[in-house]
Design a protein around this motif. Structure first.
Motif, PDB file in Angstrom:
ATOM      1  N   ARG A 203       0.824  -1.235   0.091  1.00  5.16           N
ATOM      2  CA  ARG A 203       0.119  -0.088  -0.005  1.00  5.16           C
ATOM      3  C   ARG A 203       0.985   1.259   0.144  1.00  5.16           C
ATOM      4  O   ARG A 203       0.657   2.388  -0.758  1.00  5.16           O
ATOM      5  CB  ARG A 203      -1.011  -0.021   1.119  1.00  5.16           C
ATOM      6  CG  ARG A 203      -2.115  -0.893   1.222  1.00  5.16           C
ATOM      7  CD  ARG A 203      -2.950  -0.804   2.341  1.00  5.16           C
ATOM      8  NE  ARG A 203      -3.952  -1.979   2.704  1.00  5.16           N
ATOM      9  CZ  ARG A 203      -4.812  -1.995   3.294  1.00  5.16           C
ATOM     10  NH1 ARG A 203      -4.651  -1.123   4.627  1.00  5.16           N
ATOM     11  NH2 ARG A 203      -5.774  -3.020   3.729  1.00  5.16           N
ATOM     12  N   ALA A 204       1.907   1.227   0.832  1.00  2.00           N
ATOM     13  CA  ALA A 204       2.729   2.563   0.886  1.00  2.00           C
ATOM     14  C   ALA A 204       3.485   2.768  -0.372  1.00  2.00           C
ATOM     15  O   ALA A 204       3.487   4.081  -0.756  1.00  2.00           O
ATOM     16  CB  ALA A 204       3.860   2.207   2.133  1.00  2.00           C
ATOM     17  N   ILE A 205       3.779   1.700  -1.024  1.00  3.18           N
ATOM     18  CA  ILE A 205       4.703   1.779  -2.151  1.00  3.18           C
ATOM     19  C   ILE A 205       3.811   2.378  -3.388  1.00  3.18           C
ATOM     20  O   ILE A 205       4.109   3.077  -4.309  1.00  3.18           O
ATOM     21  CB  ILE A 205       5.834   0.914  -2.728  1.00  3.18           C
ATOM     22  CG1 ILE A 205       6.649   0.478  -1.441  1.00  3.18           C
ATOM     23  CG2 ILE A 205       6.432   1.139  -3.828  1.00  3.18           C
ATOM     24  CD1 ILE A 205       7.637   1.681  -1.222  1.00  3.18           C
ATOM     25  N   ASP A 206       2.776   1.725  -3.413  1.00  2.00           N
ATOM     26  CA  ASP A 206       1.811   2.025  -4.509  1.00  2.00           C
ATOM     27  C   ASP A 206       1.166   3.423  -4.361  1.00  2.00           C
ATOM     28  O   ASP A 206       0.957   4.011  -5.373  1.00  2.00           O
ATOM     29  CB  ASP A 206       0.551   0.990  -4.403  1.00  2.00           C
ATOM     30  CG  ASP A 206       0.957  -0.325  -5.174  1.00  2.00           C
ATOM     31  OD1 ASP A 206       1.597  -0.457  -5.789  1.00  2.00           O
ATOM     32  OD2 ASP A 206      -0.089  -1.202  -4.772  1.00  2.00           O
ATOM     33  N   ALA A 207       0.957   3.598  -3.325  1.00  2.00           N
ATOM     34  CA  ALA A 207       0.606   5.290  -2.864  1.00  2.00           C
ATOM     35  C   ALA A 207       1.681   6.040  -3.421  1.00  2.00           C
ATOM     36  O   ALA A 207       1.487   7.315  -3.853  1.00  2.00           O
ATOM     37  CB  ALA A 207       0.468   5.395  -1.171  1.00  2.00           C
ATOM     38  N   ALA A 208       2.818   5.936  -2.864  1.00  2.00           N
ATOM     39  CA  ALA A 208       4.030   6.669  -3.488  1.00  2.00           C
ATOM     40  C   ALA A 208       4.125   6.877  -4.936  1.00  2.00           C
ATOM     41  O   ALA A 208       4.601   7.712  -5.330  1.00  2.00           O
ATOM     42  CB  ALA A 208       5.196   6.031  -2.721  1.00  2.00           C
TER      43      ALA A 208
END
Length: 222
Positions: A203-208
């Motif tokens: 989730r964090a990398i996709d959001a970034a």
């Protein structure tokens, strides 16, 4: 407290449930314990800061209902979601606040009068055993939910915790909102609800990267 007869499972909840519906909002929307829900007053609502002050509960001591501090004496403030604030306003329009006078702390404690949202139809304070038997259990049975210990009113508090953890709230904040003695206790109780580290990483990398969830073929979805 007299409750109306439940309707069939294909119908709606018992007629009396409309009087007590806001109890669900306070449990699932603010994480309050059952006794705390019964003791909430309009004076506890801070509309400016959008907070709910949790400063008392109603509990049974030696067969007598009393006002008392929350469990462990932990007074606290919890965020007041707009949805819950709206339900409280709607409830106040439909059901009059009533002054309830109970001893503080012990059956022979000094009487205190508090204007509360929730009371019986005759203006009496609500006791947990009576509410569970005459309101909660008939309501969940009418909704087709199994009447088991696991489906007691405490499930609302667990719902609150699971929603916040899924949204990424940290354990320390959740512990404060729930009025737990320490974050370690909260972690032990709710660790099984925490998203896995792998899912958080995705989730964090996709959001970034500005990407949403992906489908099974690896293609970004809206």
């Amino acid at each position: 407290m007299q409750a109306g007869s439940p309707r069939s499972r294909s119908g709606t909840a018992p007629a009396t449930w409309s009087r007590y519906r806001v109890a669900v909002d306070l449990g699932a929307g603010c994480g309050l314990r059952q006794g705390e829900i019964f003791a909430v007053s309009p004076d506890d609502v801070d509309t400016t800061r959008r907070l709910l002050h949790v400063v008392r509960q109603i509990k049974m001591v030696r067969g007598t209902l009393v006002f008392a501090p929350p469990k462990g004496g932990k007074l606290r403030e919890v965020p007041l979601p707009d949805a819950v604030a709206t339900r409280l306003r709607e409830h106040a329009e439909q059901v009059d606040h009533v002054p309830v006078t109970l001893p503080w702390g012990t059956p022979d404690g000094e009487p205190r009068t508090v204007m509360v949202y929730l009371s019986t139809a005759n203006g009496s304070p609500i006791s947990r055993p009576s509410f569970n038997a005459n309101v909660w259990k008939p309501a969940i049975r009418a909704a087709g939910v199994e009447d088991t210990r696991q489906n007691g009113m405490h499930v609302l508090r667990h719902t609150y915790a699971s929603v916040l953890l899924d949204a990424g709230e940290n354990i320390k904040a959740l512990s404060l909102y729930l009025g737990h003695a320490d974050p370690g206790f909260t972690l032990r109780v709710y660790t099984h609800l925490l998203p896995t580290s792998e899912e958080r990483t995705r989730r964090a990398i996709d959001a970034a990267f500005g990407r949403g969830p992906t489908d099974p073929d690896g293609l970004a979805t809206a």
